[in-house]
Design an enzyme around this catalytic site. Structure first.
Site, PDB file in Angstrom:
ATOM      1  N   LYS A 221     -10.283  -1.048  10.601  1.00 20.48           N
ATOM      2  CA  LYS A 221     -10.574  -2.218   9.766  1.00 20.48           C
ATOM      3  C   LYS A 221     -10.879  -3.445  10.625  1.00 20.48           C
ATOM      4  O   LYS A 221     -11.194  -4.503  10.110  1.00 20.48           O
ATOM      5  CB  LYS A 221      -9.385  -2.508   8.849  1.00 20.48           C
ATOM      6  CG  LYS A 221      -9.127  -1.390   7.830  1.00 20.48           C
ATOM      7  CD  LYS A 221      -7.969  -1.736   6.932  1.00 20.48           C
ATOM      8  CE  LYS A 221      -7.320  -0.532   6.303  1.00 20.48           C
ATOM      9  NZ  LYS A 221      -8.046   0.035   5.182  1.00 20.48           N
TER      10      LYS A 221
ATOM     11  N   HIS B  79       0.867  -1.171   0.000  1.00 23.38           N
ATOM     12  CA  HIS B  79       0.000   0.000   0.000  1.00 23.38           C
ATOM     13  C   HIS B  79       0.910   1.230   0.000  1.00 23.38           C
ATOM     14  O   HIS B  79       2.036   1.183   0.521  1.00 23.38           O
ATOM     15  CB  HIS B  79      -0.832  -0.058   1.288  1.00 23.38           C
ATOM     16  CG  HIS B  79      -1.889   0.990   1.438  1.00 23.38           C
ATOM     17  ND1 HIS B  79      -1.604   2.268   1.839  1.00 23.38           N
ATOM     18  CD2 HIS B  79      -3.233   0.945   1.273  1.00 23.38           C
ATOM     19  CE1 HIS B  79      -2.727   2.962   1.923  1.00 23.38           C
ATOM     20  NE2 HIS B  79      -3.737   2.179   1.580  1.00 23.38           N
TER      21      HIS B  79
ATOM     22  N   CYS C 179      -4.761   2.584  -3.512  1.00 30.18           N
ATOM     23  CA  CYS C 179      -3.478   3.089  -2.968  1.00 30.18           C
ATOM     24  C   CYS C 179      -2.353   2.091  -3.215  1.00 30.18           C
ATOM     25  O   CYS C 179      -1.530   1.827  -2.326  1.00 30.18           O
ATOM     26  CB  CYS C 179      -3.587   3.415  -1.483  1.00 30.18           C
ATOM     27  SG  CYS C 179      -4.728   4.749  -1.151  1.00 30.18           S
TER      28      CYS C 179
ATOM     29  N   GLN D 182      -4.340  -5.306   7.080  1.00 29.50           N
ATOM     30  CA  GLN D 182      -5.346  -6.205   6.501  1.00 29.50           C
ATOM     31  C   GLN D 182      -5.289  -7.603   7.110  1.00 29.50           C
ATOM     32  O   GLN D 182      -6.082  -8.463   6.751  1.00 29.50           O
ATOM     33  CB  GLN D 182      -5.153  -6.303   4.976  1.00 29.50           C
ATOM     34  CG  GLN D 182      -5.340  -4.981   4.259  1.00 29.50           C
ATOM     35  CD  GLN D 182      -6.804  -4.554   4.177  1.00 29.50           C
ATOM     36  OE1 GLN D 182      -7.724  -5.329   4.470  1.00 29.50           O
ATOM     37  NE2 GLN D 182      -7.029  -3.310   3.772  1.00 29.50           N
TER      38      GLN D 182
ATOM     39  N   ASP E 186       3.312  -4.476   7.811  1.00 26.79           N
ATOM     40  CA  ASP E 186       2.046  -3.744   7.774  1.00 26.79           C
ATOM     41  C   ASP E 186       0.913  -4.743   8.023  1.00 26.79           C
ATOM     42  O   ASP E 186       0.589  -5.562   7.159  1.00 26.79           O
ATOM     43  CB  ASP E 186       1.914  -3.071   6.392  1.00 26.79           C
ATOM     44  CG  ASP E 186       0.567  -2.377   6.211  1.00 26.79           C
ATOM     45  OD1 ASP E 186      -0.318  -2.544   7.060  1.00 26.79           O
ATOM     46  OD2 ASP E 186       0.414  -1.680   5.192  1.00 26.79           O
TER      47      ASP E 186
HETATM   48  N1  PMP Z   1      -1.774  -0.589   4.606  1.00 24.52           N
HETATM   49  C1  PMP Z   1      -2.736  -1.320   4.051  1.00 24.52           C
HETATM   50  C2  PMP Z   1      -2.401  -2.683   3.513  1.00 24.52           C
HETATM   51  C3  PMP Z   1      -4.040  -0.823   3.970  1.00 24.52           C
HETATM   52  O1  PMP Z   1      -5.002  -1.556   3.408  1.00 24.52           O
HETATM   53  C4  PMP Z   1      -4.323   0.457   4.503  1.00 24.52           C
HETATM   54  C5  PMP Z   1      -5.726   1.047   4.445  1.00 24.52           C
HETATM   55  N2  PMP Z   1      -6.310   1.006   3.180  1.00 24.52           N
HETATM   56  C6  PMP Z   1      -3.278   1.178   5.077  1.00 24.52           C
HETATM   57  C7  PMP Z   1      -2.023   0.633   5.117  1.00 24.52           C
HETATM   58  C8  PMP Z   1      -3.491   2.551   5.660  1.00 24.52           C
HETATM   59  O2  PMP Z   1      -4.269   2.475   6.797  1.00 24.52           O
HETATM   60  P1  PMP Z   1      -4.808   3.831   7.490  1.00 24.52           P
HETATM   61  O3  PMP Z   1      -5.385   4.659   6.365  1.00 24.52           O
HETATM   62  O4  PMP Z   1      -5.840   3.361   8.431  1.00 24.52           O
HETATM   63  O5  PMP Z   1      -3.655   4.494   8.128  1.00 24.52           O
END
Ligand code: PMP
Length: 410
Positions: A230, A127, A368, A207, A204
């Site tokens: 999430k 991401h 993203c 997910q 990270d």
């Molecule tokens: N890493 C991953 C794999 C994600 O799916 C997301 C959220 N889409 C993020 C980071 C960012 O998370 P946040 O916007 O809650 O900081």
């Protein structure tokens, strides 16, 4: 709520989520966007509501009754999350989410240490939150970014990853579960490979936490980032777990109240971790809600949740396989309940908009993850992502809507 772990009544569980009862465009809502943000059970909504109604005060500052109640509840939430992750509470920095958590690792650990000639290794499926902070650090330190590639099925190529762990690599940033492909990376094995070579690892977990039991201590990483929204928690919550030695690192990321012990113009000794990294007033109500979310997930049992989602995913996979002209991106074995797809002749946004009119919420776009889209040669995909509160009937409604929309777009 009383839930029998052996035989969870998933209809009763679903009824605990007020928002799932609503309609959209006159149709029952089919919410298939939990990878974007998850829905909240009443227990979480009530916990934040109760804090504001009965206990609201700032943490760690006031000696009055409300102040100590707020501090106690906030620290209790940290403890719940720590137990859930199998880590020590004093190694868990509460943040606004994964984005902040990764930036915290980038600015407090990497920025003061990396030098020209060093490299940061990231995977192709990251991401942007696990790419851009490292690019910013690289720009300021003179380090370079290396990319570990994937196979067309969306599996991280472990041989290529190991080969990329060359002498100049100081840090590896890798996702536990891909938000686009659903791929579950073998982070334990990856971190073992990295550790053997003295490479610091940032995982990270955004997910992963919603879908499975995660034992952070067993993974053997250096940093583990997560986001609360999430995993049934409120937005603006999350955490960075870090090894003790990294938390002792100076300088902290942000300066301000709470992170300092005794401020003078001659210099400021810092508070002990994790508070050293929590400058300013934190999201108190949000993290108390996240504590309630952890209680909720633990009562259900993460293994029950994982089994339920795998059963729903099998149904979704089977039914999507019958839709003509549909291509799924990401076919890693054992993947989490996240399905990216393309439909012949349909732009992702058109598809998502028409599905919305049928009451079905899916995400469309690049998620993203531009480098991953570039790998597959597409600007965007649609993504259906499941949670334990979804049903077989919702999947059938989604498939029916997909067929209807396909005819409209043909
Ligand atoms: N890493 C991953 C794999 C994600 O799916 C997301 C959220 N889409 C993020 C980071 C960012 O998370 P946040 O916007 O809650 O900081």
């Amino acid at each position: 709520m009383s839930i029998d772990r052996a035989a969870v009544d998933w209809a009763a569980v679903r009824a605990e989520f007020p928002l799932l009862q609503r309609e959209v465009h006159g149709k029952p809502l089919v919410y298939l966007d939990s990878a974007n943000t998850g829905q909240k059970p009443a227990a979480v909504i009530d916990a934040t509501d109760d804090f504001y109604r009965r206990h609201n005060a700032n943490v760690s500052r006031a000696v009055h009754a409300l102040g100590s109640e707020a501090t106690e509840a906030y620290e209790a939430a940290r403890g719940k999350l720590a137990r859930h992750l199998n880590v020590r509470a004093d190694e868990l920095v509460l943040t606004s989410g994964t984005t902040f958590a990764i930036n915290l690792a980038a600015y407090s650990w990497a920025l003061p240490r990396l030098e020209p000639g060093d490299a940061i290794l990231v995977s192709r499926m990251e991401h942007h939150a696990n790419i851009v902070p490292w690019q910013l650090v690289a720009e300021r330190t003179g380090a370079t970014i290396k990319v570990a590639d994937i196979t067309p099925d969306g599996v991280l190529d472990l041989d290529a990853l190991e080969a990329a762990m060359t002498g100049e690599v100081r840090l590896l940033a890798v996702t536990h579960v891909s938000n686009v492909l659903g791929t579950v990376n073998p982070v334990r094995e990856i971190c073992r490979m990295a550790r053997k070579r003295g490479i610091v690892t940032v995982v990270d977990g955004s997910q992963a936490l919603p879908h499975m039991a995660v034992d952070v201590a067993a993974i053997g990483c250096d940093f583990y980032a997560l986001t609360g929204h999430k995993m049934c928690g409120p937005t603006g919550t999350g955490a960075l777990w870090a090894r003790r030695e990294h938390l002792q690192a100076r300088p902290p990321f942000l300066g301000g109240g709470e992170m300092s012990r005794q401020v003078s113009f001659g210099g400021t000794p810092f508070n002990a971790p994790p508070h050293r990294f929590e400058a300013g007033t934190p999201n108190i109500a949000g993290h108390i809600g996240l504590g309630a979310a952890v209680d909720y997930l633990d009562a259900l049992g993460m293994d029950n949740i994982a089994a339920r989602e795998q059963e729903l995913l099998a149904h979704l996979d089977e039914e999507m396989g019958k839709v003509e002209g549909l291509r799924v991106i990401g076919k890693a074995p054992g993947k989490a309940a996240v399905v990216s797809f393309l439909l012949d002749g349909a732009h992702g946004h058109d598809l998502a908009t028409l599905l919305d009119l049928e009451g079905v919420a899916v995400r469309s776009g690049h998620h993203c993850a531009h480098p991953l889209m570039a790998y597959y040669g597409v600007p965007a995909t649609c993504r259906a992502s499941l949670a334990f509160y979804n049903t077989h009937e919702e999947i059938d409604a989604f498939i029916a809507a997909l067929r209807k929309v396909r005819k409209l777009l043909a």
